[in-house]
Design a protein around this motif. Structure first.
Motif: not given
Length: 131
Positions: A22-33, A106-116, A14-19
């Motif tokens: 909740q606070k990290d998911i919210k931070a990631h979504i807020q970044f994308m918005i 941001p990913g888990p713990g607010g650390k940048p994902l640095n995804m491709g 699944q999407y790694q975000i699903s694991s």
């Protein structure tokens, strides 16, 4: 020039975000918005969307009678497209800079994902010699 920025998931689940907590998911979504609002305000965003997971994907092709033939679901895909942005910028370097910013979401713990983030120029049409 228009470019498509594609964010891929490495697959195998699944999407790694699903694991994530909740606070990290919210931070990631807020970044994308905020990222989309910033690109929109600068006039660089043409379109952008997140996509449903591969468990909902279907591959469609026309049969000999023209009717759709469906294949899928592809839940075990090795890599899949998670979302995309289409941007309109002055140079490839600007497209790369925007892709780098998206990569640092941001990913888990607010650390940048640095995804491709795959960057491709959107072609405006076929070469003139084929018209």
């Amino acid at each position: 020039m228009k470019y498509m920025l594609m964010m891929n998931h490495p697959g195998q689940g699944q999407y790694q975000i699903s694991s994530w907590p909740q606070k990290d998911i919210k931070a990631h979504i807020q970044f994308m918005i905020s990222f989309a609002k910033k690109l929109s305000a600068s006039g660089e965003l043409v379109a952008g969307e997140g996509l449903a997971g591969p468990d909902q994907a279907k591959l469609i092709r026309a049969g000999n009678d023209g009717k759709p033939i469906t294949d899928g679901v592809f839940a075990e895909s090795k890599e899949f497209l998670v979302g995309y942005w289409i941007i309109d910028v002055e140079s490839p370097e600007r497209a790369y800079a925007i892709a780098a910013e998206a990569s640092a979401a941001p990913g888990p713990g607010g650390k940048p994902l640095n995804m491709g983030i795959e960057v491709r120029q959107v072609m405006s049409g076929p070469p003139p010699e084929f018209m």
